[in-house]
Design an enzyme around this catalytic site. Sequence first.
Site, short mmCIF file in Angstrom:
data_model
loop_
_atom_site.label_atom_id
_atom_site.label_comp_id
_atom_site.label_asym_id
_atom_site.label_seq_id
_atom_site.Cartn_x
_atom_site.Cartn_y
_atom_site.Cartn_z
N TYR A 80 0.75 -1.15 0.18
CA TYR A 80 0.08 -0.05 -0.10
C TYR A 80 0.73 1.26 0.05
O TYR A 80 1.62 1.39 0.85
CB TYR A 80 -0.90 -0.23 1.10
CG TYR A 80 -1.87 1.25 1.25
CD1 TYR A 80 -2.68 1.51 0.36
CD2 TYR A 80 -1.64 2.36 2.17
CE1 TYR A 80 -3.48 2.50 0.20
CE2 TYR A 80 -2.41 3.44 2.28
CZ TYR A 80 -3.45 3.41 1.11
OH TYR A 80 -4.09 4.53 1.08
N ASP A 91 -0.55 -5.98 7.71
CA ASP A 91 -1.58 -5.40 7.01
C ASP A 91 -2.62 -6.28 6.45
O ASP A 91 -2.11 -6.86 5.37
CB ASP A 91 -0.84 -4.12 6.31
CG ASP A 91 -2.28 -3.41 5.49
OD1 ASP A 91 -3.36 -3.95 5.70
OD2 ASP A 91 -1.87 -2.44 4.88
#
Length: 386
Positions: free
Chosen positions: A111, A184
């Site tokens: 990300y 994550d």
Amino acid sequence: MSDTTRHIKHNALRPETIAAHTLKSTDEATGAVAPPLYTSSTYARDQSYTPKLRENYVRNGNPTLWQAEQTIAALEQGEEALLFASGMAAITTLLETVPQGGHVAAPDVMYYGTRDWLKRLEAKGRITLTLFDAVKPEALAGAVQKGKTDLLWIETPLNPTWDVIDIAAAAKTAHAAGAILAVDATASAAVTTQPLLLGADIVFHSATKYLNGHSDVLAGALITRKLDQRWQEIGMLRTKIGAPLAPFESWLLIRGLRTLFVRYRQASQNALALARHFEKHPKIERALYPGLASHRGHDIARRQMTDGFGGMLSLLVKGGATDAVRVCTRLKVIVPATSLGGVESLAEHRKTVEGPASPVPDNLIRLSIGIEHVDDLIADIEQALG
Ligand SMILES: *Cc1c(COP(=O)(O)O)cnc(C)c1O
């Protein structure tokens, strides 16, 4: 064993049930079946001058937020969860606990908001940073330095290649070096993966995505395996920075969490069918989806994603950036927008969003598959390619 695990065991409730009721199915004060929204910014002390629940000021939290947190902690089988005003607020708060000059290892493709923030901290001399090639397990092991690395940060499946990192192996590597592992897991909800049970120390979710699932909340979650000093610091920082999730957003998140399992499973089923349909399509160079046998992360994904491979996939169209953007603009059902994990399908030309420095291929379209009828989604992409 954690409180939340005990909670599940004692009540013999399965995670679907916990989610559907968000732990409590009725409000004690009124009998309301839908969880109440407590908007108060402050709470009265009682006769003995103690707060009725916990701290009595909303920057510490609020009863609506606590219900969402307890549900998420139970689903992740963690000791505790903390909700933040955004995913990035949660990530930056966790990174604040890395000691001055501490070493962080993270994948080179992930990300982009997290990667940019890590690079910023490195440029300021706040941390030292090693970005490793997430596809090579030996690169991950080489990036973690014994006695030096404080935090190994991974994301799985990885944005936007959906490569899969072996959480259990990463946890072993991190712990052998004296580091913690944070995962994550935004794209792999607790429906299919529970990183804490695989050895992770902290799980992160952008709750903006699958946990809420209706594209109407900005929220982030951290969940911990143990209530240690770092966790206390994260809680303190959230209060001091002023980053807890606000009551209304917490309430919307509760509403979204109640349908997490059915939404995630339907999205997984749709995405797999779609990936299989377009994998060998004449206008498609490659389909990236961990549920495809052709995906390089498929073997790990099969072990690690026990109930579906999620709704995220990428299609590499034949041609370049202009061709990929053209497909996005021709879609009629799938919405050309960023974000993911909502009930409606979204498509995005990732390179445009991340900018020219991004390692993402020019011809990549990232798809977040929702819960629509899969035939409508396939037909939409077919007409956009045609
Ligand atoms: C969206 C996202 C984030 C950031 O979360 P926000 O809620 O937008 O602040 C972090 N990681 C991943 C994988 C994401 O998709």
